[in-house]
Motif scaffolding. Sequence first.
Motif, PDB file in Angstrom:
ATOM      1  N   ASP A 198       0.864  -1.172   0.000  1.00 21.09           N
ATOM      2  CA  ASP A 198       0.000   0.000   0.000  1.00 21.09           C
ATOM      3  C   ASP A 198       0.906   1.229   0.000  1.00 21.09           C
ATOM      4  OD1 ASP A 198       0.964   0.166   2.620  1.00 21.09           O
ATOM      5  OD2 ASP A 198      -0.950  -0.329   3.554  1.00 21.09           O
ATOM      6  N   ALA A 199       0.339   2.412   0.174  1.00 25.10           N
ATOM      7  CA  ALA A 199       1.142   3.640   0.140  1.00 25.10           C
ATOM      8  C   ALA A 199       2.202   3.640   1.241  1.00 25.10           C
ATOM      9  CB  ALA A 199       0.238   4.861   0.263  1.00 25.10           C
ATOM     10  N   ALA A 200       1.869   3.138   2.417  1.00 24.81           N
ATOM     11  CA  ALA A 200       2.839   3.092   3.517  1.00 24.81           C
ATOM     12  C   ALA A 200       3.979   2.134   3.194  1.00 24.81           C
ATOM     13  CB  ALA A 200       2.146   2.690   4.815  1.00 24.81           C
ATOM     14  N   ALA A 201       3.656   0.996   2.592  1.00 23.40           N
ATOM     15  CA  ALA A 201       4.696   0.030   2.209  1.00 23.40           C
ATOM     16  C   ALA A 201       5.614   0.646   1.161  1.00 23.40           C
ATOM     17  CB  ALA A 201       4.071  -1.254   1.688  1.00 23.40           C
ATOM     18  N   GLU A 202       5.026   1.319   0.184  1.00 23.63           N
ATOM     19  CA  GLU A 202       5.850   1.960  -0.849  1.00 23.63           C
ATOM     20  C   GLU A 202       6.786   2.993  -0.225  1.00 23.63           C
ATOM     21  OE1 GLU A 202       5.597   4.776  -4.785  1.00 23.63           O
ATOM     22  OE2 GLU A 202       3.846   3.547  -4.298  1.00 23.63           O
ATOM     23  N   GLU A 203       6.286   3.789   0.695  1.00 21.47           N
ATOM     24  CA  GLU A 203       7.130   4.794   1.342  1.00 21.47           C
ATOM     25  C   GLU A 203       8.249   4.136   2.141  1.00 21.47           C
ATOM     26  OE1 GLU A 203       9.147   7.910   2.289  1.00 21.47           O
ATOM     27  OE2 GLU A 203       7.541   7.930   0.812  1.00 21.47           O
ATOM     28  N   ASN A 204       7.942   3.032   2.807  1.00 22.03           N
ATOM     29  CA  ASN A 204       8.958   2.313   3.570  1.00 22.03           C
ATOM     30  C   ASN A 204      10.042   1.756   2.644  1.00 22.03           C
ATOM     31  OD1 ASN A 204       9.824   1.743   6.175  1.00 22.03           O
ATOM     32  ND2 ASN A 204       8.997  -0.330   6.121  1.00 22.03           N
ATOM     33  N   VAL A 205       9.636   1.190   1.517  1.00 22.05           N
ATOM     34  CA  VAL A 205      10.606   0.680   0.544  1.00 22.05           C
ATOM     35  C   VAL A 205      11.462   1.837   0.020  1.00 22.05           C
ATOM     36  CG1 VAL A 205      10.884  -0.384  -1.726  1.00 22.05           C
ATOM     37  CG2 VAL A 205       9.285  -1.368  -0.080  1.00 22.05           C
ATOM     38  N   ARG A 206      10.824   2.951  -0.317  1.00 21.40           N
ATOM     39  CA  ARG A 206      11.579   4.117  -0.793  1.00 21.40           C
ATOM     40  C   ARG A 206      12.596   4.577   0.255  1.00 21.40           C
ATOM     41  NH1 ARG A 206       9.949   6.955  -5.090  1.00 21.40           N
ATOM     42  NH2 ARG A 206       7.998   6.343  -6.093  1.00 21.40           N
ATOM     43  N   ARG A 207      12.167   4.656   1.506  1.00 22.74           N
ATOM     44  CA  ARG A 207      13.042   5.118   2.588  1.00 22.74           C
ATOM     45  C   ARG A 207      14.258   4.211   2.726  1.00 22.74           C
ATOM     46  NH1 ARG A 207      13.673   3.469   7.707  1.00 22.74           N
ATOM     47  NH2 ARG A 207      11.844   2.104   7.646  1.00 22.74           N
ATOM     48  N   LEU A 208      14.021   2.911   2.794  1.00 18.13           N
ATOM     49  CA  LEU A 208      15.128   1.971   2.976  1.00 18.13           C
ATOM     50  C   LEU A 208      15.978   1.844   1.713  1.00 18.13           C
ATOM     51  CD1 LEU A 208      13.259  -0.631   5.158  1.00 18.13           C
ATOM     52  CD2 LEU A 208      15.214   0.764   5.866  1.00 18.13           C
ATOM     53  N   ALA A 209      15.370   2.026   0.549  1.00 19.05           N
ATOM     54  CA  ALA A 209      16.125   1.938  -0.705  1.00 19.05           C
ATOM     55  C   ALA A 209      17.117   3.085  -0.860  1.00 19.05           C
ATOM     56  CB  ALA A 209      15.169   1.901  -1.893  1.00 19.05           C
ATOM     57  N   ARG A 210      16.898   4.181  -0.158  1.00 21.09           N
ATOM     58  CA  ARG A 210      17.841   5.309  -0.208  1.00 21.09           C
ATOM     59  C   ARG A 210      19.147   5.006   0.533  1.00 21.09           C
ATOM     60  NH1 ARG A 210      12.930   8.484  -0.015  1.00 21.09           N
ATOM     61  NH2 ARG A 210      12.921   8.497   2.254  1.00 21.09           N
ATOM     62  N   HIS A 211      19.112   3.975   1.368  1.00 19.72           N
ATOM     63  CA  HIS A 211      20.321   3.623   2.119  1.00 19.72           C
ATOM     64  C   HIS A 211      21.401   3.179   1.132  1.00 19.72           C
ATOM     65  CE1 HIS A 211      23.043   1.637   4.883  1.00 19.72           C
ATOM     66  NE2 HIS A 211      22.406   2.260   5.872  1.00 19.72           N
ATOM     67  N   PRO A 212      22.636   3.639   1.301  1.00 24.75           N
ATOM     68  CA  PRO A 212      23.692   3.293   0.332  1.00 24.75           C
ATOM     69  C   PRO A 212      24.009   1.799   0.251  1.00 24.75           C
ATOM     70  CG  PRO A 212      24.598   4.513   2.212  1.00 24.75           C
ATOM     71  CD  PRO A 212      23.109   4.541   2.342  1.00 24.75           C
ATOM     72  N   LYS A 213      23.635   1.021   1.245  1.00 24.63           N
ATOM     73  CA  LYS A 213      23.908  -0.420   1.205  1.00 24.63           C
ATOM     74  C   LYS A 213      22.739  -1.216   0.608  1.00 24.63           C
ATOM     75  CE  LYS A 213      27.318  -1.905   2.958  1.00 24.63           C
ATOM     76  NZ  LYS A 213      28.627  -2.253   2.502  1.00 24.63           N
ATOM     77  N   CYS A 214      21.664  -0.525   0.247  1.00 25.95           N
ATOM     78  CA  CYS A 214      20.546  -1.199  -0.426  1.00 25.95           C
ATOM     79  C   CYS A 214      20.880  -1.294  -1.902  1.00 25.95           C
ATOM     80  CB  CYS A 214      19.245  -0.435  -0.237  1.00 25.95           C
ATOM     81  SG  CYS A 214      17.857  -1.240  -1.059  1.00 25.95           S
ATOM     82  N   VAL A 215      20.955  -2.522  -2.404  1.00 29.02           N
ATOM     83  CA  VAL A 215      21.365  -2.741  -3.792  1.00 29.02           C
ATOM     84  C   VAL A 215      20.208  -3.133  -4.713  1.00 29.02           C
ATOM     85  CG1 VAL A 215      23.734  -3.304  -3.177  1.00 29.02           C
ATOM     86  CG2 VAL A 215      22.019  -5.130  -3.291  1.00 29.02           C
ATOM     87  N   GLY A 216      19.010  -3.309  -4.150  1.00 29.73           N
ATOM     88  CA  GLY A 216      17.920  -3.721  -5.020  1.00 29.73           C
ATOM     89  C   GLY A 216      16.565  -3.684  -4.362  1.00 29.73           C
ATOM     90  N   ILE A 217      15.549  -3.824  -5.209  1.00 30.90           N
ATOM     91  CA  ILE A 217      14.158  -3.910  -4.777  1.00 30.90           C
ATOM     92  C   ILE A 217      13.727  -5.354  -4.950  1.00 30.90           C
ATOM     93  CG2 ILE A 217      11.792  -3.126  -5.190  1.00 30.90           C
ATOM     94  CD1 ILE A 217      13.718  -0.885  -4.249  1.00 30.90           C
ATOM     95  N   GLY A 218      13.152  -5.915  -3.913  1.00 34.46           N
ATOM     96  CA  GLY A 218      12.684  -7.298  -3.971  1.00 34.46           C
ATOM     97  C   GLY A 218      13.090  -8.025  -2.708  1.00 34.46           C
ATOM     98  N   GLU A 219      12.775  -9.170  -2.668  1.00 31.73           N
ATOM     99  CA  GLU A 219      12.426 -10.201  -3.619  1.00 31.73           C
ATOM    100  C   GLU A 219      10.938 -10.077  -3.925  1.00 31.73           C
ATOM    101  OE1 GLU A 219      12.121 -15.059  -3.480  1.00 31.73           O
ATOM    102  OE2 GLU A 219      13.254 -14.049  -1.944  1.00 31.73           O
ATOM    103  N   CYS A 220      10.625  -9.892  -5.187  1.00 32.87           N
ATOM    104  CA  CYS A 220       9.235  -9.724  -5.580  1.00 32.87           C
ATOM    105  C   CYS A 220       8.965 -10.543  -6.841  1.00 32.87           C
ATOM    106  CB  CYS A 220       8.913  -8.253  -5.804  1.00 32.87           C
ATOM    107  SG  CYS A 220       9.939  -7.433  -7.027  1.00 32.87           S
ATOM    108  N   GLY A 221       7.707 -10.767  -7.110  1.00 38.67           N
ATOM    109  CA  GLY A 221       7.343 -11.555  -8.283  1.00 38.67           C
ATOM    110  C   GLY A 221       5.978 -12.175  -8.118  1.00 38.67           C
ATOM    111  N   LEU A 222       5.822 -13.351  -8.683  1.00 38.00           N
ATOM    112  CA  LEU A 222       4.550 -14.073  -8.639  1.00 38.00           C
ATOM    113  C   LEU A 222       4.794 -15.467  -8.081  1.00 38.00           C
ATOM    114  CD1 LEU A 222       3.276 -13.131 -12.190  1.00 38.00           C
ATOM    115  CD2 LEU A 222       2.743 -11.986 -10.035  1.00 38.00           C
ATOM    116  N   ASP A 223       3.880 -15.925  -7.245  1.00 35.83           N
ATOM    117  CA  ASP A 223       3.993 -17.269  -6.673  1.00 35.83           C
ATOM    118  C   ASP A 223       2.595 -17.782  -6.381  1.00 35.83           C
ATOM    119  OD1 ASP A 223       4.368 -19.577  -5.160  1.00 35.83           O
ATOM    120  OD2 ASP A 223       6.162 -18.784  -4.196  1.00 35.83           O
ATOM    121  N   PHE A 224       2.155 -18.730  -7.182  1.00 38.40           N
ATOM    122  CA  PHE A 224       0.820 -19.289  -6.998  1.00 38.40           C
ATOM    123  C   PHE A 224       0.866 -20.689  -6.407  1.00 38.40           C
ATOM    124  CE2 PHE A 224       0.513 -16.484 -10.820  1.00 38.40           C
ATOM    125  CZ  PHE A 224       0.030 -15.403 -10.108  1.00 38.40           C
TER     126      PHE A 224
END
Length: 112
Positions: free
Chosen positions: A44-70
């Motif tokens: 949701d919007a809060a999750a996106e903001e949290n990902v954005r915040r942590l992704a700004r950290h210089p040791k964050c190298v990527g977004i994920g693990e994300c995808g599809l799993d049924f």
Amino acid sequence: SKPGIPAEWTWIDHNLNFFEAGSAIQHKLWFTIGIHPHDAANWDAAAEENVRRLARHPKCVGIGECGLDFFKHDPSEAELQLRTFRAQAKLAVELRKALVIHARLTTAENEA
């Protein structure tokens, strides 16, 4: 994780000091941040903001693990997982981060 903030985010927040300059192990550590398909309902919007915040950290190298799993999920969750995956893929492009993909081989044997 259970509904709400995934436990991994709490762990990273509590342990960011190990990723900082001055930590004896910071030169060995990097991380990715995102929502796994099992937790797609938490995007949701809060999750996106949290990902954005942590992704700004210089040791964050990527977004994920994300995808599809049924494999363990009802097919009705497909649209939710797809929406969450697309949002994170878009974010990875915007933030110029690697996208870490969750992929599961689907065969007749593991679908039974």
